[in-house]
Design an enzyme around this catalytic site. Structure first.
Site, PDB file in Angstrom:
ATOM      1  CG  ASP A 169      -3.044  -2.644  -8.100  1.00 29.22           C
ATOM      2  OD1 ASP A 169      -1.787  -2.280  -7.963  1.00 29.22           O
ATOM      3  OD2 ASP A 169      -3.971  -2.974  -7.215  1.00 29.22           O
TER       4      ASP A 169
ATOM      5  CB  THR B 165       1.525   1.702  -3.798  1.00 27.16           C
ATOM      6  OG1 THR B 165       2.225   0.380  -4.038  1.00 27.16           O
ATOM      7  CG2 THR B 165       0.064   1.171  -3.182  1.00 27.16           C
TER       8      THR B 165
ATOM      9  NE  ARG C  95       2.122   3.124   4.521  1.00 30.08           N
ATOM     10  CZ  ARG C  95       2.875   2.035   4.234  1.00 30.08           C
ATOM     11  NH1 ARG C  95       3.980   1.963   4.485  1.00 30.08           N
ATOM     12  NH2 ARG C  95       2.253   0.749   3.655  1.00 30.08           N
TER      13      ARG C  95
END
Ligand SMILES: *Cc1c(COP(=O)(O)O)cnc(C)c1O
Length: 425
Positions: free
Chosen positions: A204, A230, A239
Site C-alpha cells: 500500500d 491513493t 482524491r
C-alpha cells in the site's frame, strides 16, 4: 477579490452559504503552511477535470464492456489513465476505478482472501493504516488480523518479528506500506517472507506513490502481487485510488472492484487522474520528488539540532514523526498551537505511545505540500525555527501571533501554483 471567486461563479448565483465556505477554505489554504503529510495541492488542470461534465456519466463496467451506452469518451479516458499509470509504475495491470484508498484495500481483500482468513499488517500505532488490520476497521472484523510492530529501540520495522509472526500464523495476505513511517519500505524483504509462508504480498503505497513515481523511493514491483495507492497524496492527483497488480490476479481484482464492491466509476476523477499522471511523467515531477525528500531531510536535521525527538531519528521520505514528550508537551497541544500560528499538521501516535490514540504524544509532518508551493531548504530552516519557538511558547498568544505574521509573509511570497507544466506562454 474577484479573481478568487472566478471558479465559484455559478455556486455564487444560488448558494451563498456554500460559496462563503469554499471561498474561506481557499483563503485558509492560501494563508497557511500545510505540513499534513497526506495532503498536497493539485494543478488547476486536475481541478478542471474534477469539475467537468464527466461527473454526469454512468459507466459501470470496463472499457469496451459497459452496461450503458454513450461511452465513447469515457472509454478513451479510462484507457489513457490506465496506460499512463502503467508507464509511471511499471505495473502489468491497473484498475483506476476505486473510489479512495480504503475501498481499494477492501477490494484487494475481497479479491485475494476469504472472510475469516488470517492477514498481517503493520500495527496502526506503529505507522500502519486502519485497513491493514487495526481493530476498529472492517479488516480486523472480517479477517483474523495479526499486527506486526516496529522495533522498540530503533522504531524500524521489526523484521525478526515479521518473520516470526508470519511463520506462526501463516497469513494469506501480508500488507506492507504505511501512513506514518519515515523510512523506506523494503519490499524485497517482505516478498521473501511472503514467499516463504505462501502469502500474497500487497504493498500500500498511498503515502509514497509520488516518490516511487519520481524514482526517489524503491518500487514495489516486481515484489508485490498487488499494489494499492491513493492518488491525492504525494502523487498530487485528485482524491481517488487505484489498484495495480500482476496479470495473474488481474481478473479477480477487476471483479472485486466491479461488480462486487462498487457501481459506476467516478469518471471525472478518472480524467483528473489521467491529467495528474501526465504531470507525474514529466522530468519536473522527478525534480519535485527529489526536493520533497531533500526538504524533509533538512527539516528533520534542523529539528534534531533543536532537541526534538524524532521517531527513527530522522527520515528517508517526505514524512517526519515528532515525539513531543521531548518538549514536555502532547501532540494535540502542539498541533493546536501550530495551527494558531498558521502551520497545519496532525497529532499522531508514536510507537509504544503511553498516551491515548485521540490524545497522542506525537505530531506528523510532511513536505509534499510545502514543496509543491515552492518552499526550499532555507524555508525548512525557518519552519524548524518557528516550530521550536512554538513548542517553547505554547501558551504565549503574542509569540504565536508574531509567527503567524511571518507565516503569512512566507505564504504570500510562495503562492499555491496553478500549473506544473510549461504552457509556453
Ligand atoms: C491514506 C491512506 C489510505 C486511505 O486512503 P483514503 O483515501 O483516505 O481512504 C490507505 N492506506 C494508506 C497507507 C494511507 O496512508
Amino acid at each position: 477579490m474577484a479573481a478568487e471567486y472566478d471558479n465559484l461563479r455559478y455556486i455564487k448565483l444560488q448558494d451563498a452559504e456554500i460559496t462563503e465556505l469554499i471561498a474561506d477554505e481557499e483563503k485558509r489554504q492560501r494563508e497557511s503552511i500545510r505540513l499534513i503529510a497526506s495532503e498536497n495541492y493539485v494543478s488547476k488542470a486536475v481541478m478542471d477535470a474534477t469539475g467537468s461534465v464527466l461527473t454526469n456519466k454512468y459507466s459501470e463496467g470496463y472499457a469496451g464492456k459497459r452496461y450503458y451506452l454513450g461511452q465513447r469518451n469515457v472509454d478513451a479516458i479510462e484507457t489513457i489513465a490506465i496506460e499512463r499509470a502503467k508507464q509511471l509504475f511499471g505495473a502489468e495491470h491497473v484498475n483506476v476505478q476505486p473510489y479512495s484508498g480504503s475501498p481499494a484495500n477492501l477490494e484487494v481483500y475481497y479479491a485475494l482472501a476469504n472472510p475469516g482468513d488470517t492477514i498481517m499488517g503493520m500495527s496502526l500505532p506503529h505507522g500502519g493504516h486502519l485497513t491493514h488490520g487495526w481493530k476498529v476497521s472492517f479488516s480486523a472484523n472480517y479477517y483474523n488480523a495479526v499486527q506486526y510492530p516496529v522495533c522498540e529501540k530503533t522504531h524500524l520495522i521489526d523484521f525478526d518479528k515479521v518473520v516470526e509472526l508470519a511463520r506462526e500464523y501463516k497469513p494469506k495476505l501480508i500488507w506492507c506500506g504505511a501512513s506514518a513511517y519515515p523510512r523506506e519500505i523494503d519490499f524485497s524483504r517482505f516478498a521473501e517472507i511472503a514467499n516463504e509462508v505462501g502469502a500474497k504480498l500487497v504493498a500500500d503505497i498511498a503515502h509514497i506513490a509520488g516518490l516511487v513515481a519520481a524514482g526517489v523511493h524503491k518500487s514495489p514491483f516486481p515484489f508485490s502481487d498487488a499494489v494499492t495507492t491513493t492518488t491525492h497524496k504525494s502523487l498530487r492527483g485528485p482524491r481517488g485510488a487505484m489498484i495495480m497488480c500482476k496479470e495473474e490476479v488481474a481478473k479477480k481484482i477487476d471483479k472485486a472492484v466491479f461488480p462486487a464492491l462498487q457501481g459506476g466509476p467516478h469518471n471525472h476523477t478518472t480524467a483528473a487522474m489521467a491529467v495528474a499522471f501526465k504531470e507525474a511523467l514529466t522530468p519536473d515531477f522527478k525534480e519535485y520528488g527529489k526536493r520533497v525528500v531533500e526538504n524533509a531531510k533538512v527539516l528533520a536535521e534542523e529539528l534534531l539540532a533543536k532537541g526534538f525527538g524524532l521517531v527513527t531519528g530522522g527520515t528517508d521520505n517526505h514524512l517526519i514523526l515528532i515525539d513531543m514528550t521531548s518538549k514536555n508537551t502532547s501532540g494535540k497541544i502542539m498541533a493546536t498551537a501550530m495551527e494558531t500560528a498558521g502551520i497545519v499538521c496532525n497529532a499522531n501516535s508514536v510507537p509504544f505511545d503511553k498516551r491515548k490514540p485521540f490524545d497522542p504524544s506525537g505530531i506528523r509532518i510532511g513536505t509534499c505540500a510545502t514543496t509543491t508551493r515552492g518552499l526550499g531548504v532555507n524555508d525548512m530552516k525557518k519552519l524548524a525555527g518557528w516550530i521550536d519557538k512554538i513548542s517553547e511558547s505554547i501558551d504565549d498568544e503574542n509569540v504565536l501571533k508574531s509567527i503567524r505574521k511571518e507565516v503569512l509573509e512566507m505564504c504570500a511570497a510562495n503562492p499555491i501554483p496553478d500549473s506544473f507544466v510549461n504552457h509556453g506562454e
